[in-house]
Structures are given as structure tokens and as C-alpha cells.
Design a protein around this motif. Structure first.
Motif: not given
Length: 299
Positions: A163, A166, A169, A174, A176, A178, A200-203, A249
Motif C-alpha cells: 500500500e 494516494e 500512486v 498499480i 486492481r 478481488k 484503481p487502488s493504492n496497491l 500483500k
């Protein structure tokens, strides 16, 4: 179901290190010291902790110091032995024998994807790890071990993510993701350096990957971008069209040594944790800041 065992790791280390010039004119950035150990050794030790001894370095003609570091230096060993420096000698010998190094020359630096593709003749039809040579993961977190467990369970490529704030990014690829019915995270899409609004995320992709050998075909299909470079993220997007890619992660802290400021932050943080020098360094920093503040406060 049994899948092929991951036995090899690819370390792309052929880049010019332009952000550190002129220092990198003669010395690879991967050999820059974190106190008394080069960055690349941290990466290799992480692989060893995960049980990987076959390490494929993708190098260039200016990266010979990396080869020397993991080789035997009989003159140095003799000198240390004659000087009675047994502890240092033991450490040097351990470095010389810690891995089975394989060196592959990347004759042109045409992107990270091209560097990985250069390893294909050595990797063959096997799954493999890719570890970037300027990212250190916090010791003891066993991230690679956990990624290998995920691969062994599902037989799919695995991409490490962490992570980021924001506002940062746009510095990273980055993802997305599920969650699957089996509890694994599946990557749905990858976006290279999006704006905060488009992300699409902060990953963010963190520089640790496990790939099935299918990635090589996708790298060959990838259209070169700016400067003729083949981007690994583009190949991963092509792979997503045919295979699931899992996400993992990262546990613990990520240390970036790929630019001067983050490299210095890493050096300071590691130094402050050292029992032999941490306390004195902390006092030095405090005294230096006090002196600077006194100069600022002078009328």
C-alpha cells in the motif's frame, strides 16, 4: 495438484543507474553499501531464506563488481588470515559460497521486460522468481516464502503488492484486485503510473514476482514502447488475458534504494537500528540539528 518447483531467481541488474551518476559510472548502484553490506546482498539473502540458491543475474559490461562480490578472492582471504581477522574472513567466505550465481549479459538495456526475457535460455520451462535489485524487504517478514506457498497451492504467477499513499500512486504500477472464493487475491487489472484520479487502488507493485514460464511468450508479444523498451507490466497484462495472476500483500517495510533520497533514508534507518553504531549516530544527528537550529535562530 503438484506444480513444478520454483528453483531459480532472476535479478535484473543491468541498468545504468543514471539517478546516481557520476557515482554509478564505475560502481553499480546495486553495490552501494547499506553501512557495510551492498544492497544486492540483502536481495540474495532474502532468496536464500526462501530456499533459492540458483540466482541468475542479468548484467551489463559495467556490472563486473557484482560478479566479483559473489566470487572467491584468494588474495583478500590470505590478507585477512595473516592479519588474524578471523571474524571478517568468515563473513567474506560465506559471501563467496552463499549462492550458485549465473551471469547472463543483457547487451542492450531495453527495459525490465527485455531483461527478464534475456533469462529465458537459462530458466527454460520452469516457474521462477524475479527480484528487483534496488528494493529491500524487511528482514524476517518471509514474504518470498509466503509467495512460494501461494504459488505451490495454485500454480499461478504471483505479484507482490504494498500500500502506498494516494498521492504517490503515479510513481508505481498499480493493481486492481478481488478476492477469490478460495480466499486468494486475484489481479483484475494493472495500470502503469496512473494519476491519483485514475488509479484503481493504492496497491503498488513492489518488485517481487513469481512467474510461470508463459510470461516469456507474452514478453515476445509485447509491443516495445518509448526508446524501444519492453515493459514487464505490459507483458503481465497480456498474461492476464490467458491466466489468473495472484496478488500477495507484503508484510513489513519496503526500502527503496533506487534514488538518492530514499537510499539515504534506508542507510540511516538501518544504521540507527545497529547496536554498534546506532546510539552514536543518533547523538550526532541530534547535535547537528541543534547546531543548525541555533544558526537559524541567530539574529
Amino acid at each position: 495438484m503438484g506444480y513444478k518447483t520454483v528453483r531459480k531467481a532472476v535479478l535484473p541488474v543491468a541498468g545504468w543507474g543514471t539517478r546516481f551518476l557520476p557515482a554509478t559510472k564505475a560502481m553499480p548502484k546495486e553495490m552501494f553499501p547499506i553501512i557495510d553490506k551492498p544492497v544486492i546482498q540483502f536481495i540474495v539473502e532474502e532468496l536464500l531464506e526462501a530456499g533459492i540458491e540458483n540466482v541468475i543475474f542479468i548484467t551489463g559490461k559495467h556490472k563486473r563488481p557484482i560478479e566479483h562480490h559473489f566470487d572467491i578472492n584468494t588474495d583478500l582471504e590470505r590478507h585477512l588470515e595473516e592479519a588474524g581477522k578471523e571474524k571478517v574472513l568468515k563473513n567474506i567466505r560465506e559471501v563467496s559460497h552463499m549462492i550458485n550465481p549465473i551471469y547472463v549479459r543483457q547487451k542492450q538495456q531495453l527495459g525490465l521486460g527485455h531483461a527478464v526475457l534475456t533469462a529465458e535460455p537459462v530458466v527454460g520451462e520452469e516457474p521462477f522468481i524475479v527480484s528487483l535489485g534496488d528494493i529491500i524487504l524487511e528482514k524476517g517478514s518471509e514474504n518470498l516464502k509466503k509467495m512460494l506457498e501461494l504459488y505451490n497451492r495454485f500454480g499461478r504467477s504471483v505479484i507482490a503488492l504494498f500500500e502506498v499513499p494516494e498521492e504517490e500512486v503515479s510513481k508505481y504500477g498499480i493493481a486492481r484486485v478481488k478476492e477469490s472464493s478460495e480466499g486468494a487475491l486475484i489481479i483484475e487489472d494493472l495500470v502503469e503510473k496512473p494519476s491519483p484520479r485514475e488509479a484503481p487502488s493504492n496497491l503498488a507493485i513492489v518488485g517481487r514476482y513469481i512467474f510461470t514460464p508463459r510470461i516469456f511468450a507474452k514478453l515476445r508479444e509485447t509491443t516495445p514502447g518509448k526508446g524501444g523498451e519492453i515493459q514487464l507490466t505490459d507483458a503481465m497484462k497480456l498474461l492476464l488475458e490467458e491466466e489468473e495472476i495472484l496478488a500477495f500483500k507484503i508484510d513489513g517495510k519496503v526500502y527503496d534504494t533506487g534514488n538518492p533520497l530514499d537510499y539515504l533514508k534506508t542507510v540511516f534507518e538501518f544504521a540507527l537500528k545497529r547496536e554498534d553504531i546506532g546510539e552514536e549516530l543518533r547523538e550526532f544527528i541530534a547535535n547537528t540539528l541543534n547546531k543548525q537550529n541555533q544558526l537559524i535562530d541567530k539574529p
